[in-house]
Design a protein around this motif. Structure first.
Motif, short mmCIF file in Angstrom:
data_model
loop_
_atom_site.label_atom_id
_atom_site.label_comp_id
_atom_site.label_asym_id
_atom_site.label_seq_id
_atom_site.Cartn_x
_atom_site.Cartn_y
_atom_site.Cartn_z
N VAL A 424 0.84 -1.20 0.00
CA VAL A 424 0.00 0.00 0.00
C VAL A 424 0.88 1.25 0.00
N ALA A 425 1.93 1.25 0.80
CA ALA A 425 2.81 2.42 0.87
C ALA A 425 3.47 2.68 -0.49
N ARG A 426 3.97 1.64 -1.14
CA ARG A 426 4.61 1.81 -2.44
C ARG A 426 3.62 2.26 -3.51
N ALA A 427 2.44 1.62 -3.53
CA ALA A 427 1.44 1.97 -4.54
C ALA A 427 0.94 3.39 -4.36
N ALA A 428 0.71 3.79 -3.11
CA ALA A 428 0.22 5.15 -2.84
C ALA A 428 1.26 6.19 -3.25
N ALA A 429 2.53 5.88 -3.01
CA ALA A 429 3.59 6.83 -3.39
C ALA A 429 3.72 6.95 -4.90
N ASP A 430 3.46 5.88 -5.63
CA ASP A 430 3.64 5.87 -7.09
C ASP A 430 2.43 6.37 -7.86
N ALA A 431 1.24 6.30 -7.25
CA ALA A 431 -0.01 6.51 -8.00
C ALA A 431 -0.13 7.94 -8.53
N GLN A 432 -0.71 8.05 -9.73
CA GLN A 432 -0.92 9.31 -10.40
C GLN A 432 -2.42 9.64 -10.45
N PRO A 433 -2.78 10.90 -10.58
CA PRO A 433 -4.21 11.26 -10.68
C PRO A 433 -4.90 10.46 -11.79
N GLY A 434 -6.09 9.98 -11.48
CA GLY A 434 -6.86 9.18 -12.43
C GLY A 434 -6.65 7.68 -12.27
N GLU A 435 -5.68 7.29 -11.45
CA GLU A 435 -5.42 5.87 -11.22
C GLU A 435 -6.11 5.40 -9.95
N ALA A 436 -6.23 4.09 -9.81
CA ALA A 436 -6.78 3.48 -8.60
C ALA A 436 -5.72 2.59 -7.97
N VAL A 437 -5.54 2.69 -6.67
CA VAL A 437 -4.77 1.72 -5.90
C VAL A 437 -5.75 0.62 -5.52
N LEU A 438 -5.60 -0.52 -6.17
CA LEU A 438 -6.62 -1.57 -6.13
C LEU A 438 -6.09 -2.82 -5.44
N LEU A 439 -6.67 -3.16 -4.30
CA LEU A 439 -6.44 -4.48 -3.71
C LEU A 439 -7.45 -5.44 -4.30
N SER A 440 -6.99 -6.31 -5.20
CA SER A 440 -7.84 -7.35 -5.78
C SER A 440 -6.96 -8.58 -5.93
N PRO A 441 -6.80 -9.36 -4.86
CA PRO A 441 -5.65 -10.26 -4.72
C PRO A 441 -5.63 -11.47 -5.64
N ALA A 442 -6.79 -11.91 -6.14
CA ALA A 442 -6.88 -13.14 -6.94
C ALA A 442 -6.33 -14.33 -6.17
N CYS A 443 -6.43 -14.28 -4.86
CA CYS A 443 -5.86 -15.32 -3.99
C CYS A 443 -6.66 -15.39 -2.70
N ALA A 444 -6.58 -16.55 -2.05
CA ALA A 444 -7.07 -16.66 -0.68
C ALA A 444 -6.14 -15.88 0.24
N SER A 445 -6.60 -15.64 1.45
CA SER A 445 -5.90 -14.73 2.36
C SER A 445 -5.09 -15.43 3.44
N PHE A 446 -5.16 -16.76 3.53
CA PHE A 446 -4.80 -17.43 4.78
C PHE A 446 -3.30 -17.52 5.05
N ASP A 447 -2.45 -17.03 4.15
CA ASP A 447 -1.03 -17.02 4.48
C ASP A 447 -0.67 -15.90 5.45
N GLN A 448 -1.38 -14.77 5.36
CA GLN A 448 -1.06 -13.63 6.21
C GLN A 448 -2.24 -13.09 7.01
N PHE A 449 -3.47 -13.55 6.68
CA PHE A 449 -4.66 -13.03 7.33
C PHE A 449 -5.62 -14.15 7.71
N LYS A 450 -6.54 -13.85 8.62
CA LYS A 450 -7.51 -14.86 9.06
C LYS A 450 -8.60 -15.09 8.03
N SER A 451 -8.88 -14.09 7.21
CA SER A 451 -9.98 -14.15 6.26
C SER A 451 -9.83 -13.01 5.26
N PHE A 452 -10.64 -13.05 4.20
CA PHE A 452 -10.59 -11.92 3.27
C PHE A 452 -11.08 -10.65 3.94
N GLU A 453 -12.01 -10.77 4.93
CA GLU A 453 -12.47 -9.59 5.66
C GLU A 453 -11.33 -8.96 6.45
#
Length: 477
Positions: A424-453
């Protein structure tokens, strides 16, 4: 809760003590049964024991010595593939039927005396690979906005046996996963919705055919009065063909499509170029402009809107009431959720996109993205998304899938970030007006999180911090 009838004084096994399992244990006890509970997690067992439930390892022979009348299995526990849980094996060995909370809900509905009701409750069930939660929540929102009492749950929100007792004229709106449908011994929806099918959970169902067969049970075992079916994939057309001919108005099917008119459909709801159209017997009866609905952005959400429209029309709601409610739908957390904006950059939480097909919908919704992806990979990875890589200004990769995703991305700009905070820090620093910083992982979450929520909540907090918003501030946009 909904008390489960038919087991007064009987011992009933409850396997899995998460949200749906604990609700099932409480509902069985309220109906007079004696729940015998087990979960492979110590914390879950302790929580059930604190409520006074008997705890016994249902995977061991000893737990069955006093006899059990039924085994109720939570949806996250495999009953067949990739291997049945030991408790399920024990049930088979002892000739004890296996069911789940969805089957028990329909059992309770069948047993209820509705003679004193002016209008007995009706049930709408929604399944499909992607869009189930949004469609379910949207149907519930439309019903409430139109003055029809509704309870929403299943794979979203409440476990189905955690509903309040049935009310006159209400509608139960259930999101059902393939896990929930495959094991339910009783299925009897009034309206059943099939959205789409993409490769997911294939190990759980022994392949794509088994996965589709699990979802198809809702229509074949359930025999709904009205089936709302997405027609843009062969599985949907196959399913519609199976449903037709059972009698009822219009062959019992409302067809959905985003790609073409459905001239052969007696009743259809389509969305093309951002306009929803309802046709019956070849004549258009309603039309709605979906393009300005911020919480239903993208073609996939237009399909969700079509499905919700069709289900509510099947329940007898008027087009004007549905259209008005579409405009006030607040959207769902973790599904194309706009969580912050700063200097023309949108921060979008799409944590619920746990496979490539779901992530595709998000990539199509924004013309230029800083894409945060990765986690526990699904079969096929992100190879199906290659045609959309020209929309990706840069990918920020996290979790177990990062190296494999990097190989697929090839020359598409990407950064190995490891964890979500760095991404998030890298994407926010790089993002330009008109772009979206998008978390859309295409993966399950269970390696680092309890759930997608859990993952989505973490992204929301990080994104708001990057946008200079405190937890208590409203987004200035």
């Amino acid at each position: 809760m909904i008390p489960v009838p038919g087991f007064d004084g009987a011992r009933v096994g409850v396997l899995g003590l998460g949200r749906s399992g604990l609700a099932a244990a409480r509902a069985l006890a309220a109906g007079g049964a004696v729940p015998v509970c087990w979960d492979d997690g110590e914390a879950a067992r302790a929580a059930a024991e604190a409520e006074g439930f008997e705890i016994a390892d249902l995977g061991r022979e000893r737990a069955w010595e006093a006899g059990l009348a039924l085994l109720c299995v939570s949806p996250g526990i495999p009953a067949l593939y990739p291997a049945p849980h030991k408790a399920v094996e024990q049930a088979w060995a002892h000739g004890v039927p296996v069911d789940n909370d969805v089957g028990l809900l329909f059992r309770a509905l069948a047993d209820e005396d509705f003679d004193s009701f002016d209008e007995p409750p009706r049930v709408v069930c929604i399944t499909g690979s992607n869009g189930k939660s949004t469609t379910t929540a949207l149907i519930g929102h439309i019903l409430e906005a139109a003055g029809t009492p509704a309870q929403v749950g299943g794979n979203i929100g409440l476990g189905v046996l955690g509903f309040e007792p049935f009310h006159d004229g209400e509608v139960l709106v259930l999101e059902l996963s393939s896990y929930q449908i495959e094991l339910a011994r009783t299925l009897a929806p009034d309206v059943a919705v099939f959205l789409n099918l993409s490769d997911d959970h294939l190990d759980r169902h022994g392949g794509r055919g088994g996965y589709f067969a699990a979802k198809a049970r809702l229509f074949e075992a359930g025999a709904p009065e009205r089936a709302v079916i997405g027609m843009d994939e062969p599985e949907g057309r196959f399913l519609a063909d199976r449903v037709r001919g059972r009698g009822g108005e219009d062959d019992g099917v409302i067809g959905l499509s985003l790609t073409r008119k459905l001239p052969g459909e007696a009743w259809a709801v389509t969305a093309r170029k951002g306009f929803l159209a309802e046709t019956r017997k070849g004549k258009q009866v309603a039309s709605v402009d979906l393009r300005e609905l911020a919480t239903l952005k993208g073609a996939h959400n237009h399909q969700n809107a079509c499905a919700a429209w069709a289900a509510c029309r099947a329940l007898g709601l008027a087009p004007r009431a549905i259209e008005a409610a579409l405009k006030t739908f607040p959207g769902l957390p973790h599904r194309l959720e706009l969580v912050a904006q700063k200097d023309g950059v949108a921060f979008v939480n799409d944590s619920k996109a746990t496979n490539a097909d779901a992530a595709e919908k998000a990539l199509l919704a924004w013309p230029r993205v800083r894409w945060i992806a990765g986690g526990v990979p699904k079969a096929g990875g992100i190879a199906p998304l290659v045609p959309l890589f020209d929309r990706v200004a840069c990918a920020y990769l996290i979790g177990e899938a990062a190296e494999a995703f990097a190989k697929t991305l090839g020359d598409t700009p990407h950064v190995m970030c490891g964890d979500l905070e760095t991404a998030v820090a890298r994407a926010a620093a790089d993002a330009q007006p008109g772009e979206a910083v998008l978390l859309s992982p295409a993966c399950a979450s269970f390696d680092q999180f309890k759930s997608f929520e859990h993952r989505g909540d973490a992204f929301r907090a990080l994104a708001r911090r990057a946008a200079g918003l405190s937890d208590l501030q409203e987004d200035p946009a």
